[in-house]
Enzyme design. Sequence first.
Site, PDB file in Angstrom:
ATOM      1  N   GLY A 155      13.107   6.491   8.155  1.00  0.00           N
ATOM      2  CA  GLY A 155      12.696   5.963   6.473  1.00  0.00           C
ATOM      3  C   GLY A 155      12.237   4.631   6.618  1.00  0.00           C
ATOM      4  O   GLY A 155      11.421   4.372   7.579  1.00  0.00           O
TER       5      GLY A 155
ATOM      6  N   THR B 244       0.875  -1.205   0.028  1.00  0.00           N
ATOM      7  CA  THR B 244      -0.035   0.141   0.019  1.00  0.00           C
ATOM      8  C   THR B 244       0.832   1.362   0.123  1.00  0.00           C
ATOM      9  O   THR B 244       1.011   1.786   0.808  1.00  0.00           O
ATOM     10  CB  THR B 244      -0.986   0.045   1.128  1.00  0.00           C
ATOM     11  OG1 THR B 244      -0.259  -0.215   2.267  1.00  0.00           O
ATOM     12  CG2 THR B 244      -2.092  -1.062   1.143  1.00  0.00           C
TER      13      THR B 244
ATOM     14  N   CYS C  15       7.473   1.813   5.981  1.00  0.00           N
ATOM     15  CA  CYS C  15       6.328   1.958   6.595  1.00  0.00           C
ATOM     16  C   CYS C  15       5.997   3.332   7.135  1.00  0.00           C
ATOM     17  O   CYS C  15       5.249   4.235   6.622  1.00  0.00           O
ATOM     18  CB  CYS C  15       6.161   1.288   7.707  1.00  0.00           C
ATOM     19  SG  CYS C  15       6.024  -0.572   7.261  1.00  0.00           S
TER      20      CYS C  15
HETATM   21  N1  LIG Z   1       7.380  -4.234   5.498  1.00  0.00           N
HETATM   22  C1  LIG Z   1       6.956  -3.824   6.829  1.00  0.00           C
HETATM   23  O1  LIG Z   1       8.030  -3.982   7.796  1.00  0.00           O
HETATM   24  C2  LIG Z   1       5.682  -3.878   7.240  1.00  0.00           C
HETATM   25  C3  LIG Z   1       5.269  -4.229   8.408  1.00  0.00           C
HETATM   26  C4  LIG Z   1       4.004  -3.930   9.154  1.00  0.00           C
HETATM   27  C5  LIG Z   1       2.919  -4.006   7.879  1.00  0.00           C
HETATM   28  N2  LIG Z   1       3.258  -3.648   6.556  1.00  0.00           N
HETATM   29  C6  LIG Z   1       2.321  -3.414   5.551  1.00  0.00           C
HETATM   30  O2  LIG Z   1       2.291  -4.887   4.826  1.00  0.00           O
HETATM   31  C7  LIG Z   1       1.876  -4.690   3.489  1.00  0.00           C
HETATM   32  C8  LIG Z   1       2.725  -5.318   2.533  1.00  0.00           C
HETATM   33  O3  LIG Z   1       4.142  -4.719   2.908  1.00  0.00           O
HETATM   34  P1  LIG Z   1       5.532  -5.395   2.272  1.00  0.00           P
HETATM   35  O4  LIG Z   1       6.572  -4.662   2.905  1.00  0.00           O
HETATM   36  O5  LIG Z   1       5.417  -6.759   2.574  1.00  0.00           O
HETATM   37  O6  LIG Z   1       5.409  -5.095   0.622  1.00  0.00           O
HETATM   38  P2  LIG Z   1       6.020  -5.957  -0.548  1.00  0.00           P
HETATM   39  O7  LIG Z   1       6.232  -5.032  -1.393  1.00  0.00           O
HETATM   40  O8  LIG Z   1       7.423  -6.324   0.004  1.00  0.00           O
HETATM   41  O9  LIG Z   1       5.006  -7.182  -0.799  1.00  0.00           O
HETATM   42  C9  LIG Z   1       3.940  -7.116  -1.535  1.00  0.00           C
HETATM   43  C10 LIG Z   1       3.884  -8.183  -2.466  1.00  0.00           C
HETATM   44  O10 LIG Z   1       2.408  -8.348  -2.980  1.00  0.00           O
HETATM   45  C11 LIG Z   1       2.599  -8.692  -4.411  1.00  0.00           C
HETATM   46  N3  LIG Z   1       1.141  -8.400  -4.963  1.00  0.00           N
HETATM   47  C12 LIG Z   1       0.528  -7.115  -5.330  1.00  0.00           C
HETATM   48  N4  LIG Z   1      -0.610  -7.345  -5.869  1.00  0.00           N
HETATM   49  C13 LIG Z   1      -1.055  -8.548  -5.700  1.00  0.00           C
HETATM   50  C14 LIG Z   1      -1.997  -9.269  -6.129  1.00  0.00           C
HETATM   51  N5  LIG Z   1      -2.992  -8.782  -6.637  1.00  0.00           N
HETATM   52  N6  LIG Z   1      -1.999 -10.507  -5.943  1.00  0.00           N
HETATM   53  C15 LIG Z   1      -0.863 -11.299  -5.537  1.00  0.00           C
HETATM   54  N7  LIG Z   1       0.242 -10.434  -4.980  1.00  0.00           N
HETATM   55  C16 LIG Z   1       0.346  -9.202  -5.302  1.00  0.00           C
HETATM   56  C17 LIG Z   1       3.905  -7.990  -4.988  1.00  0.00           C
HETATM   57  O11 LIG Z   1       4.158  -8.422  -6.072  1.00  0.00           O
HETATM   58  C18 LIG Z   1       4.825  -7.995  -3.757  1.00  0.00           C
HETATM   59  O12 LIG Z   1       5.408  -9.292  -3.757  1.00  0.00           O
HETATM   60  C19 LIG Z   1       1.852  -2.979   3.472  1.00  0.00           C
HETATM   61  O13 LIG Z   1       0.292  -2.567   3.523  1.00  0.00           O
HETATM   62  C20 LIG Z   1       2.675  -2.408   4.509  1.00  0.00           C
HETATM   63  O14 LIG Z   1       2.558  -1.122   4.780  1.00  0.00           O
HETATM   64  C21 LIG Z   1       4.603  -3.627   6.309  1.00  0.00           C
END
Ligand SMILES: NC(=O)c1ccc[n+]([C@@H]2O[C@H](COP(=O)([O-])OP(=O)(O)OC[C@H]3O[C@@H](n4cnc5c(N)ncnc54)[C@H](O)[C@@H]3O)[C@@H](O)[C@H]2O)c1
Length: 438
Positions: free
Chosen positions: A260, A86, A263
């Site tokens: 940075g 997101t 998130c």
């Molecule tokens: N990274 C963190 O530390 C963290 C911690 C807490 C919450 N979050 C939240 O979790 C969410 C994911 O973050 P992330 O860091 O894992 O992102 P990321 O970009 O690493 O992973 C997202 C994945 O989703 C896949 N994707 C997108 N659309 C898709 C679909 N329609 N079907 C299947 N796969 C699809 C992408 O290819 C990607 O691999 C975000 O909203 C983020 O804010 C992240």
Amino acid sequence: MRVTMIGAGYVGLVSGACFADFGHTVTCVDTHEGKIAALKRGEIPIFEPGLDDLVASNVKAERLFFTTSLAEGVADAEAVFIAVGTPSRRGDGHADLSYVHQAARDIASAINGYTVIVTKSTVPVGTGDEVERIVRETRPDAEFSVVSNPEFLREGAAIIDFKRPDRIVVGTDEERAKEVMTNLYRPLFLNQSPLLFTSRRTAELIKYAANAFLATKITFINEISDLCEKVGGNVQDVARGIGLDNRIGSKFLHAGPGYGGSCFPKDTLALIKTAQDYDAPIRIVETVVSVNDQRKRAMARKVIAALGGSVRGKTVGVLGLTFKPNTDDMRDAPSIAIITALQDAGAIIRAHDPEGVEQAKLVLGNVDYVDSPYQAADGADALVIVTEWDAFRALDLKRIQSMMAQPVVVDLRNIYRPEEMAALGFKYSSVGRGLADA
Ligand SMILES: NC(=O)c1ccc[n+]([C@@H]2O[C@H](COP(=O)([O-])OP(=O)(O)OC[C@H]3O[C@@H](n4cnc5c(N)ncnc54)[C@H](O)[C@@H]3O)[C@@H](O)[C@H]2O)c1
């Protein structure tokens, strides 16, 4: 239980592997074919300590599967998690919900029998209502609940955070969904992690409020550190002095180059936008975002000042590129703004990072990437510590001193002591540690 994780990124892959480790059968679905192909070959597409072993053992035990076919992954699942990205929407800073909405449409077509659709991605208040509307519109006949279950894991310590969370927040008013979520997380609250049930909108807001509060705490100590530099105080002592007060707490009080990562920057912005839309602006967070934005380039000015006012034609060695240690994640890393500002001022950049170079190459051009901290220091006019990887905490400083063109070190993470650095002959500056070492 049968669980599906949509999105196999930092959150989806870690959560999926951990749920599998609890004994559930988990399928991770991702549209990125290269990622799924790598996972099927046993390769982990991201760097997260311990994840390779966790994935390997659960794949071997036939509890963890990977596919690009959402229909295949979702059929018969009791719970389907949305863990897609997101990011900030280009231009206005609202959360870009296009991936979440697409996932909702795809899930709607594929579910079979009563299914709990769980939003794990960080999403603005009201997104659960929209996901529910999309699923209902696509499949008027489907039996489902939409639940909010924000994730609080930290990259670099993601597995331990997922397995021993401070709390598990579940937003739903539906008893049937509560039961599924309780069963799913049972192994965790047996270990005494509280399971907090709230309304769906409240759960969505908890995640943003938590991140905005932490970003505020970091920014607060960063501003105090600037004052310390002006008045001759020591920010580490101030942090300890206030952090020992239980109402404040000692965590997230490390002064540095500004927050940075994947998130805080996007989540603080999205919260600001939501609050403005609802005519309840959160001025304190608006200020935090603006202070933090300015801070990163100010760190470059600190380096320029340490080199006597100009870096044109000078070589600056940079240690650490990722937004924090123990990850390869470069999203919104302070190093990007700092290096760009130094390049704008004419510096030649040589950089080392233990895990982040591959990702850094995608966002930072014209940088000489080297394999060790010593190569970064060799012949450099200044060495800047941007990310506090453990490998930088015990450098052979005498060797570094002898290799550099000028013994200038700018430590943006305060990992060394000013007196020791001065004794070794460095011109050392750090963050918020008084006039003497400024
Ligand atoms: N990274 C963190 O530390 C963290 C911690 C807490 C919450 N979050 C939240 O979790 C969410 C994911 O973050 P992330 O860091 O894992 O992102 P990321 O970009 O690493 O992973 C997202 C994945 O989703 C896949 N994707 C997108 N659309 C898709 C679909 N329609 N079907 C299947 N796969 C699809 C992408 O290819 C990607 O691999 C975000 O909203 C983020 O804010 C992240």
